[in-house]
Scaffold this motif. Structure first.
Motif, PDB file in Angstrom:
ATOM      1  N   ALA A  59     -28.462  71.229 -77.059  1.00 15.44           N
ATOM      2  CA  ALA A  59     -27.374  72.165 -77.308  1.00 15.44           C
ATOM      3  C   ALA A  59     -27.472  73.355 -76.371  1.00 15.44           C
ATOM      4  CB  ALA A  59     -27.422  72.637 -78.757  1.00 15.44           C
ATOM      5  N   PRO A  60     -26.330  73.886 -75.910  1.00 16.90           N
ATOM      6  CA  PRO A  60     -26.369  75.076 -75.063  1.00 16.90           C
ATOM      7  C   PRO A  60     -26.866  76.283 -75.844  1.00 16.90           C
ATOM      8  CG  PRO A  60     -24.128  74.596 -75.729  1.00 16.90           C
ATOM      9  CD  PRO A  60     -24.963  73.430 -76.182  1.00 16.90           C
ATOM     10  N   ARG A  61     -27.312  77.301 -75.116  1.00 17.94           N
ATOM     11  CA  ARG A  61     -27.800  78.513 -75.769  1.00 17.94           C
ATOM     12  C   ARG A  61     -26.670  79.141 -76.586  1.00 17.94           C
ATOM     13  NH1 ARG A  61     -31.960  82.023 -75.302  1.00 17.94           N
ATOM     14  NH2 ARG A  61     -31.566  84.187 -75.887  1.00 17.94           N
ATOM     15  N   PRO A  62     -26.891  79.360 -77.894  1.00 20.17           N
ATOM     16  CA  PRO A  62     -25.810  79.891 -78.725  1.00 20.17           C
ATOM     17  C   PRO A  62     -25.725  81.405 -78.626  1.00 20.17           C
ATOM     18  CG  PRO A  62     -27.749  79.511 -80.069  1.00 20.17           C
ATOM     19  CD  PRO A  62     -28.098  79.051 -78.667  1.00 20.17           C
ATOM     20  N   ASP A  63     -24.576  81.941 -79.016  1.00 22.27           N
ATOM     21  CA  ASP A  63     -24.461  83.376 -79.221  1.00 22.27           C
ATOM     22  C   ASP A  63     -25.514  83.792 -80.241  1.00 22.27           C
ATOM     23  OD1 ASP A  63     -22.781  86.005 -79.360  1.00 22.27           O
ATOM     24  OD2 ASP A  63     -22.963  85.330 -81.443  1.00 22.27           O
ATOM     25  N   GLN A  64     -26.213  84.905 -79.970  1.00 23.06           N
ATOM     26  CA  GLN A  64     -27.336  85.291 -80.818  1.00 23.06           C
ATOM     27  C   GLN A  64     -26.915  85.543 -82.259  1.00 23.06           C
ATOM     28  OE1 GLN A  64     -30.381  85.011 -80.078  1.00 23.06           O
ATOM     29  NE2 GLN A  64     -31.405  86.071 -81.759  1.00 23.06           N
ATOM     30  N   ALA A 111     -35.190  62.061 -75.719  1.00 19.78           N
ATOM     31  CA  ALA A 111     -34.301  60.947 -76.044  1.00 19.78           C
ATOM     32  C   ALA A 111     -34.770  60.219 -77.299  1.00 19.78           C
ATOM     33  CB  ALA A 111     -34.214  59.980 -74.866  1.00 19.78           C
ATOM     34  N   ALA A 112     -36.069  60.050 -77.437  1.00 19.86           N
ATOM     35  CA  ALA A 112     -36.610  59.378 -78.626  1.00 19.86           C
ATOM     36  C   ALA A 112     -36.361  60.221 -79.876  1.00 19.86           C
ATOM     37  CB  ALA A 112     -38.102  59.116 -78.441  1.00 19.86           C
ATOM     38  N   LEU A 113     -36.493  61.544 -79.752  1.00 21.64           N
ATOM     39  CA  LEU A 113     -36.204  62.409 -80.898  1.00 21.64           C
ATOM     40  C   LEU A 113     -34.750  62.262 -81.326  1.00 21.64           C
ATOM     41  CD1 LEU A 113     -37.985  65.781 -79.927  1.00 21.64           C
ATOM     42  CD2 LEU A 113     -38.884  63.899 -81.320  1.00 21.64           C
ATOM     43  N   ALA A 114     -33.853  62.233 -80.362  1.00 19.27           N
ATOM     44  CA  ALA A 114     -32.426  62.153 -80.659  1.00 19.27           C
ATOM     45  C   ALA A 114     -32.060  60.831 -81.342  1.00 19.27           C
ATOM     46  CB  ALA A 114     -31.619  62.315 -79.371  1.00 19.27           C
ATOM     47  N   ASP A 167     -32.284  70.825 -83.078  1.00 20.89           N
ATOM     48  CA  ASP A 167     -32.084  71.187 -81.675  1.00 20.89           C
ATOM     49  C   ASP A 167     -31.477  72.582 -81.576  1.00 20.89           C
ATOM     50  OD1 ASP A 167     -31.975  70.912 -78.880  1.00 20.89           O
ATOM     51  OD2 ASP A 167     -29.941  70.097 -78.978  1.00 20.89           O
ATOM     52  N   HIS A 168     -30.536  72.891 -82.451  1.00 17.29           N
ATOM     53  CA  HIS A 168     -29.907  74.209 -82.454  1.00 17.29           C
ATOM     54  C   HIS A 168     -30.892  75.287 -82.896  1.00 17.29           C
ATOM     55  CE1 HIS A 168     -27.571  77.570 -84.137  1.00 17.29           C
ATOM     56  NE2 HIS A 168     -26.673  77.261 -83.237  1.00 17.29           N
ATOM     57  N   THR A 169     -31.581  75.062 -84.017  1.00 17.18           N
ATOM     58  CA  THR A 169     -32.431  76.096 -84.606  1.00 17.18           C
ATOM     59  C   THR A 169     -33.745  76.264 -83.869  1.00 17.18           C
ATOM     60  OG1 THR A 169     -31.460  75.622 -86.778  1.00 17.18           O
ATOM     61  CG2 THR A 169     -33.532  76.853 -86.741  1.00 17.18           C
ATOM     62  N   LEU A 170     -34.355  75.171 -83.459  1.00 17.62           N
ATOM     63  CA  LEU A 170     -35.666  75.215 -82.813  1.00 17.62           C
ATOM     64  C   LEU A 170     -35.583  75.206 -81.296  1.00 17.62           C
ATOM     65  CD1 LEU A 170     -37.490  72.638 -85.113  1.00 17.62           C
ATOM     66  CD2 LEU A 170     -37.370  75.127 -85.377  1.00 17.62           C
TER      67      LEU A 170
END
Length: 257
Positions: free
Chosen positions: A7-12, A237-240, A209-212
């Motif tokens: 995931a791209p870097r989110p707004d903080q 890839a294996a995690l996904a 992926d988003h949180t960590l």
């Protein structure tokens, strides 16, 4: 590297709000606020309030005669917090550095610092400021992760361990402050009453992926030469593909002045 992973870097602010809204976030926050024992009419400080996620709840607990003070150094965060509490009486927002709290000495009955000390330059100095701001008999609540305990299940455990080591050493400024909270609070002059731990569980890869920041931090680790690219991409890839599991330790400390 040819492309960013995950995931791209989110707004903080959006990141903080999503983390707080998740099942694990709601559970530890409710426990923290219950243990803080806020009473009507008290002055409550949210040090590092961010976008004001907790301010409405704090205001409800402090009641019509209470005061809630939210402090943050980021104008964008304060703008979002202001929109969240604009209609609430008794809530004050103040711009300031937690190393020099814009709060009168001995004026606070209850205070919380939630996942902020891991980012500051000097956690001990911030807790010293918190001790100065609180009055005798006050109560504080601190919550911080210990990123050294981040465990990501994978067949390739060596890469999981390398990812955790990189996160701890290069990504988070005070990555192990969670384990130090009780000691730092005691050194600041507080009396520690309760130390609790929780282990948030992530079973959904996209949420993790988003949180960590799995993909974003793996990308950085590869660029830094800490994880070889082909190995890192295979691991990701294996995690996904799943099934997925990850966890870490979150430490909560309740202390009195």
């Amino acid at each position: 590297m040819s492309s960013t992973l995950g995931a791209p870097r989110p707004d903080q602010a959006a990141y903080m709000l999503r983390a707080a809204a998740g099942e694990a976030g709601r559970a530890y926050k409710q426990r923290l606020l219950d243990l803080l024992e806020i009473r009507p009419g008290q002055t409550v400080l949210d040090a590092g309030c961010g976008p004001g996620t907790d301010l409405p709840h704090l205001a409800a607990l402090a009641g019509a005669d209470g005061t809630v003070i939210g402090v943050d150094h980021d104008p964008a965060m304060l703008d979002q917090a202001r929109r969240r509490v604009d209609s609430l009486p008794g809530v004050e927002l103040r711009a300031g550095d937690l190393h020099a709290l814009p709060v009168a000495p001995g004026s606070v009955d209850r205070a919380k610092i939630d996942r902020v000390l891991m980012h500051v330059a000097d956690p001990a100095a911030v807790l010293g400021q918190l001790h100065l701001a609180t009055r005798p008999g006050s109560r504080i609540a601190l919550a911080e992760p210990d990123w050294d305990t981040l465990a990501v299940d994978a067949d390739d455990l060596d890469t999981s361990r390398d990812f955790t080591r990189y996160t701890t050493s290069d990504v988070v400024r005070n990555a192990t402050v969670g384990r130090s909270l009780a000691r730092l609070a005691e050194h600041a002059g507080f009396t520690v009453e309760t130390v609790l731990t929780a282990a948030p569980v992530f079973r959904d890869f996209q949420d993790a992926d988003h949180t960590l920041a799995l993909g974003r931090n793996l990308h950085r680790a590869i660029d830094a030469g800490r994880i070889e690219e082909a190995r890192g991409r295979r691991w990701f890839a294996a995690l996904a593909e799943g099934p997925f599991f990850a966890t870490f330790t979150l430490v909560t400390v309740i202390a009195t002045r």
